[in-house]
Write a protein that holds these residues in place. Sequence first.
Motif, PDB file in Angstrom:
ATOM      1  N   PRO A  75      -7.454   3.889 -11.749  1.00 57.96           N
ATOM      2  CA  PRO A  75      -8.713   4.158 -12.463  1.00 57.96           C
ATOM      3  C   PRO A  75      -9.845   3.271 -11.948  1.00 57.96           C
ATOM      4  CG  PRO A  75      -7.188   2.918 -13.834  1.00 57.96           C
ATOM      5  CD  PRO A  75      -6.424   3.311 -12.617  1.00 57.96           C
ATOM      6  N   GLY A  76     -11.055   3.826 -11.896  1.00 59.36           N
ATOM      7  CA  GLY A  76     -12.177   3.093 -11.316  1.00 59.36           C
ATOM      8  C   GLY A  76     -12.304   3.446  -9.846  1.00 59.36           C
ATOM      9  N   ARG A  77     -12.568   2.448  -9.002  1.00 53.17           N
ATOM     10  CA  ARG A  77     -12.729   2.665  -7.557  1.00 53.17           C
ATOM     11  C   ARG A  77     -11.707   1.819  -6.808  1.00 53.17           C
ATOM     12  NH1 ARG A  77     -17.106   1.017  -4.944  1.00 53.17           N
ATOM     13  NH2 ARG A  77     -17.480  -0.711  -6.381  1.00 53.17           N
ATOM     14  N   SER A  78     -11.156   2.395  -5.759  1.00 49.65           N
ATOM     15  CA  SER A  78     -10.221   1.650  -4.923  1.00 49.65           C
ATOM     16  C   SER A  78     -10.531   1.916  -3.458  1.00 49.65           C
ATOM     17  CB  SER A  78      -8.770   2.045  -5.231  1.00 49.65           C
ATOM     18  OG  SER A  78      -8.562   3.435  -4.999  1.00 49.65           O
ATOM     19  N   ALA A  79     -10.156   0.977  -2.615  1.00 50.51           N
ATOM     20  CA  ALA A  79     -10.373   1.091  -1.175  1.00 50.51           C
ATOM     21  C   ALA A  79      -9.255   0.343  -0.475  1.00 50.51           C
ATOM     22  CB  ALA A  79     -11.733   0.534  -0.785  1.00 50.51           C
ATOM     23  N   PHE A  80      -8.871   0.843   0.710  1.00 53.43           N
ATOM     24  CA  PHE A  80      -7.650   0.331   1.329  1.00 53.43           C
ATOM     25  C   PHE A  80      -7.670   0.655   2.812  1.00 53.43           C
ATOM     26  CE2 PHE A  80      -3.193   1.317   2.538  1.00 53.43           C
ATOM     27  CZ  PHE A  80      -2.603   0.087   2.279  1.00 53.43           C
ATOM     28  N   ALA A  81      -7.118  -0.243   3.622  1.00 54.30           N
ATOM     29  CA  ALA A  81      -6.983   0.034   5.058  1.00 54.30           C
ATOM     30  C   ALA A  81      -5.855  -0.795   5.640  1.00 54.30           C
ATOM     31  CB  ALA A  81      -8.281  -0.252   5.801  1.00 54.30           C
ATOM     32  N   ILE A  82      -5.196  -0.211   6.644  1.00 55.83           N
ATOM     33  CA  ILE A  82      -4.184  -0.894   7.448  1.00 55.83           C
ATOM     34  C   ILE A  82      -4.585  -0.745   8.906  1.00 55.83           C
ATOM     35  CG2 ILE A  82      -1.750  -1.033   8.105  1.00 55.83           C
ATOM     36  CD1 ILE A  82      -1.063   0.502   5.577  1.00 55.83           C
ATOM     37  N   ALA A  83      -4.492  -1.833   9.670  1.00 54.62           N
ATOM     38  CA  ALA A  83      -4.819  -1.763  11.090  1.00 54.62           C
ATOM     39  C   ALA A  83      -3.831  -2.584  11.894  1.00 54.62           C
ATOM     40  CB  ALA A  83      -6.231  -2.263  11.351  1.00 54.62           C
ATOM     41  N   LYS A  84      -3.490  -2.070  13.070  1.00 52.37           N
ATOM     42  CA  LYS A  84      -2.815  -2.883  14.076  1.00 52.37           C
ATOM     43  C   LYS A  84      -3.910  -3.621  14.846  1.00 52.37           C
ATOM     44  CE  LYS A  84       0.521  -1.155  16.631  1.00 52.37           C
ATOM     45  NZ  LYS A  84       1.210  -0.389  17.711  1.00 52.37           N
ATOM     46  N   LEU A  85      -3.717  -4.907  15.073  1.00 49.61           N
ATOM     47  CA  LEU A  85      -4.731  -5.717  15.734  1.00 49.61           C
ATOM     48  C   LEU A  85      -4.365  -5.887  17.199  1.00 49.61           C
ATOM     49  CD1 LEU A  85      -5.211  -8.434  12.956  1.00 49.61           C
ATOM     50  CD2 LEU A  85      -6.389  -6.233  13.233  1.00 49.61           C
ATOM     51  N   THR A  86      -5.261  -5.448  18.065  1.00 52.23           N
ATOM     52  CA  THR A  86      -5.017  -5.490  19.503  1.00 52.23           C
ATOM     53  C   THR A  86      -6.164  -6.198  20.199  1.00 52.23           C
ATOM     54  OG1 THR A  86      -6.191  -3.452  20.107  1.00 52.23           O
ATOM     55  CG2 THR A  86      -3.936  -3.217  19.238  1.00 52.23           C
ATOM     56  N   ASP A  87      -5.988  -6.484  21.489  1.00 53.27           N
ATOM     57  CA  ASP A  87      -7.051  -7.120  22.259  1.00 53.27           C
ATOM     58  C   ASP A  87      -8.282  -6.228  22.354  1.00 53.27           C
ATOM     59  OD1 ASP A  87      -5.427  -9.288  22.646  1.00 53.27           O
ATOM     60  OD2 ASP A  87      -4.751  -8.689  24.647  1.00 53.27           O
ATOM     61  N   ALA A  88      -8.091  -4.925  22.196  1.00 53.37           N
ATOM     62  CA  ALA A  88      -9.213  -3.988  22.265  1.00 53.37           C
ATOM     63  C   ALA A  88      -9.853  -3.757  20.897  1.00 53.37           C
ATOM     64  CB  ALA A  88      -8.732  -2.657  22.840  1.00 53.37           C
ATOM     65  N   GLY A  89      -9.346  -4.426  19.873  1.00 48.38           N
ATOM     66  CA  GLY A  89      -9.885  -4.248  18.531  1.00 48.38           C
ATOM     67  C   GLY A  89      -8.873  -3.608  17.613  1.00 48.38           C
ATOM     68  N   PRO A  90      -9.202  -3.497  16.317  1.00 46.10           N
ATOM     69  CA  PRO A  90      -8.266  -2.903  15.358  1.00 46.10           C
ATOM     70  C   PRO A  90      -8.003  -1.427  15.649  1.00 46.10           C
ATOM     71  CG  PRO A  90      -9.963  -4.184  14.225  1.00 46.10           C
ATOM     72  CD  PRO A  90     -10.400  -4.054  15.657  1.00 46.10           C
TER      73      PRO A  90
ATOM     74  N   LEU B 194       1.498  -2.186  -4.967  1.00 49.52           N
ATOM     75  CA  LEU B 194       1.076  -1.265  -3.904  1.00 49.52           C
ATOM     76  C   LEU B 194       0.948  -1.981  -2.561  1.00 49.52           C
ATOM     77  CD1 LEU B 194      -1.603   0.851  -5.797  1.00 49.52           C
ATOM     78  CD2 LEU B 194       0.539   1.693  -4.836  1.00 49.52           C
ATOM     79  N   MET B 195       0.341  -3.165  -2.582  1.00 50.22           N
ATOM     80  CA  MET B 195       0.166  -3.900  -1.328  1.00 50.22           C
ATOM     81  C   MET B 195       1.510  -4.372  -0.781  1.00 50.22           C
ATOM     82  SD  MET B 195      -3.092  -3.805  -0.649  1.00 50.22           S
ATOM     83  CE  MET B 195      -3.487  -5.172   0.444  1.00 50.22           C
ATOM     84  N   THR B 196       2.420  -4.752  -1.670  1.00 44.24           N
ATOM     85  CA  THR B 196       3.754  -5.158  -1.218  1.00 44.24           C
ATOM     86  C   THR B 196       4.484  -3.978  -0.593  1.00 44.24           C
ATOM     87  OG1 THR B 196       3.847  -6.825  -2.973  1.00 44.24           O
ATOM     88  CG2 THR B 196       5.932  -6.197  -1.940  1.00 44.24           C
TER      89      THR B 196
ATOM     90  N   ASP C 163       2.185   7.879   2.603  1.00 41.21           N
ATOM     91  CA  ASP C 163       1.485   8.910   1.828  1.00 41.21           C
ATOM     92  C   ASP C 163       1.570   8.619   0.332  1.00 41.21           C
ATOM     93  OD1 ASP C 163       0.711  10.261   4.090  1.00 41.21           O
ATOM     94  OD2 ASP C 163       2.331  11.745   3.997  1.00 41.21           O
ATOM     95  N   LYS C 164       2.747   8.176  -0.129  1.00 41.45           N
ATOM     96  CA  LYS C 164       2.890   7.849  -1.545  1.00 41.45           C
ATOM     97  C   LYS C 164       2.040   6.643  -1.921  1.00 41.45           C
ATOM     98  CE  LYS C 164       7.553   9.731  -2.177  1.00 41.45           C
ATOM     99  NZ  LYS C 164       8.960   9.396  -2.521  1.00 41.45           N
ATOM    100  N   VAL C 165       2.005   5.643  -1.058  1.00 40.96           N
ATOM    101  CA  VAL C 165       1.171   4.471  -1.337  1.00 40.96           C
ATOM    102  C   VAL C 165      -0.295   4.868  -1.414  1.00 40.96           C
ATOM    103  CG1 VAL C 165       0.359   2.263  -0.423  1.00 40.96           C
ATOM    104  CG2 VAL C 165       2.789   2.808  -0.360  1.00 40.96           C
ATOM    105  N   MET C 166      -0.734   5.694  -0.473  1.00 40.59           N
ATOM    106  CA  MET C 166      -2.137   6.117  -0.456  1.00 40.59           C
ATOM    107  C   MET C 166      -2.473   6.931  -1.703  1.00 40.59           C
ATOM    108  SD  MET C 166      -3.276   4.778   2.336  1.00 40.59           S
ATOM    109  CE  MET C 166      -4.784   5.615   2.759  1.00 40.59           C
ATOM    110  N   ALA C 167      -1.556   7.801  -2.121  1.00 37.54           N
ATOM    111  CA  ALA C 167      -1.800   8.598  -3.322  1.00 37.54           C
ATOM    112  C   ALA C 167      -1.868   7.717  -4.559  1.00 37.54           C
ATOM    113  CB  ALA C 167      -0.705   9.657  -3.471  1.00 37.54           C
ATOM    114  N   ASP C 168      -0.991   6.732  -4.649  1.00 38.83           N
ATOM    115  CA  ASP C 168      -1.013   5.823  -5.787  1.00 38.83           C
ATOM    116  C   ASP C 168      -2.268   4.961  -5.783  1.00 38.83           C
ATOM    117  OD1 ASP C 168       1.382   6.851  -6.611  1.00 38.83           O
ATOM    118  OD2 ASP C 168       2.606   5.176  -5.879  1.00 38.83           O
ATOM    119  N   MET C 169      -2.725   4.587  -4.595  1.00 40.48           N
ATOM    120  CA  MET C 169      -3.965   3.815  -4.492  1.00 40.48           C
ATOM    121  C   MET C 169      -5.146   4.659  -4.977  1.00 40.48           C
ATOM    122  SD  MET C 169      -5.132   0.769  -3.436  1.00 40.48           S
ATOM    123  CE  MET C 169      -3.875   0.163  -2.301  1.00 40.48           C
ATOM    124  N   ALA C 170      -5.200   5.902  -4.544  1.00 43.55           N
ATOM    125  CA  ALA C 170      -6.308   6.773  -4.937  1.00 43.55           C
ATOM    126  C   ALA C 170      -6.295   7.075  -6.430  1.00 43.55           C
ATOM    127  CB  ALA C 170      -6.241   8.080  -4.141  1.00 43.55           C
ATOM    128  N   ALA C 171      -5.130   6.996  -7.063  1.00 37.93           N
ATOM    129  CA  ALA C 171      -5.014   7.332  -8.479  1.00 37.93           C
ATOM    130  C   ALA C 171      -5.395   6.182  -9.408  1.00 37.93           C
ATOM    131  CB  ALA C 171      -3.588   7.782  -8.781  1.00 37.93           C
TER     132      ALA C 171
END
Length: 437
Positions: free
Chosen positions: A150-165, A424-426, A140-148
């Motif tokens: 300046p400008g535009r930001s976008a971010f996603a995390i996925a577990k990768l499985t045989d059925a897709g992300p 943030l990514m680290t 939640d803190k990472v997401m809030a810092d990402m949203a804060a």
Amino acid sequence: MRMGALHPKRVWHGLLLSLLAMAFFPTPSRAAPSPAYQSRATELLRLLSAPGGEEGFFSSLFLDAVPVDRWRAIAADLRAQHGAPVALGAVSQTSDTAGQVEIRYERATVGFSLVVAPQAPNRVVGLHIVGAKTAQDSFDKVMADMAALPGRSAFAIAKLTDAGPQWLRAHHADAPMATGSSFKLYILAELARAAGAQERRWGDVVPLGPKSFSGRLMHWPDRAPMTLHSLATAMIAESDNSASDTLLAALGRDRIDAMLAATGHADADRALPLLGTAEAFALKMPANTDLRQRYAAATLSDRRALLRDAVARLTADRVDVGSVAEVPTAIDSIEWFASPRDMIALLDWLRRHGGDALPILAVNPGIPPADARRWRYLGYKGGSEPGVIAMNLLAQAQNGTWYAVSGSWNNPAARVEESRLVALMTRAMNLVVTDGR
């Protein structure tokens, strides 16, 4: 996008000041720290807080390897990631000259291995960062810092499985973002596809060229023979622009463009054709304003035609890096566009079909080595230029589970602080490896 000093590698890759391990490795203290060692530990807190006095603290040997301006950049980068240093933590001495020192920052505790000269005035001859523990961090803190940002930001995390992300966290994950040199992953994917289909071999030799405007290979002899594997390694690990433009020509733009649809890009028409690095920055030049405006307003077929018709104006010798090195230039129109979901789909394709591309992707882990070592496998490609930074990571946990993390930050009005997204990514990667589901 690599532009001279804008290569995405961080200042924490210094010779003597380097990241060695994620967690602190306490060694039993031989004795209480000596007064000289304790004094240097106390001074380290001051030097990390503000510049000044480095020549009296570090030995000439240290400063030969890490000059004062580089040290100050490293200290500033730590403050950007963790806040201001606020207190000296534990100090343990394990020999007459070596030990460990903890510095408490506003948002983390950072551990250092500190080595001092045995003779007075006991100047510091070695200093290594051995880890950072972020205080009470969370997604939640990472997401809030990402949203804060300046400008535009976008971010996603996925577990990768045989059925897709399986999407674990997302912030504007479908937003098309300028991603700089991240587009080179599509070139790598096409090379992996062609090698898997036995249309190409990794050892095939092609002449170097066309060259681009930055990177190690721009200084190599024209048409130097190079293997596809060597070019791919330079393109991914060093973000070498001449390597990427050579591969774009050798593999064929049409085949590489087709990889966007093959790997699941949601809006390929907007992103195509994939520009070479020389083409993209030639289009950004003031002398090519007319071409840039026509290109930005054109249909896909007309964009392809413009690149063919204006080829003589879109070469590396038409690029004046100084004119685009300080301020964002046309990052909303002349760029390589993809959303975090697009990039994660591409990383998942490489996980499943990459073959020999995966070791290439792992040469440069993108995050501090201390944090990278927590993963069984970690592959990375990012990109940066004024107003743009993107990071894309493919990781396998020690238990065999695969994840992908993608983040982009764009600001057409000002340069972005690249160290903020790296931090943030680290943090996100460290939370995934400890709390991933």
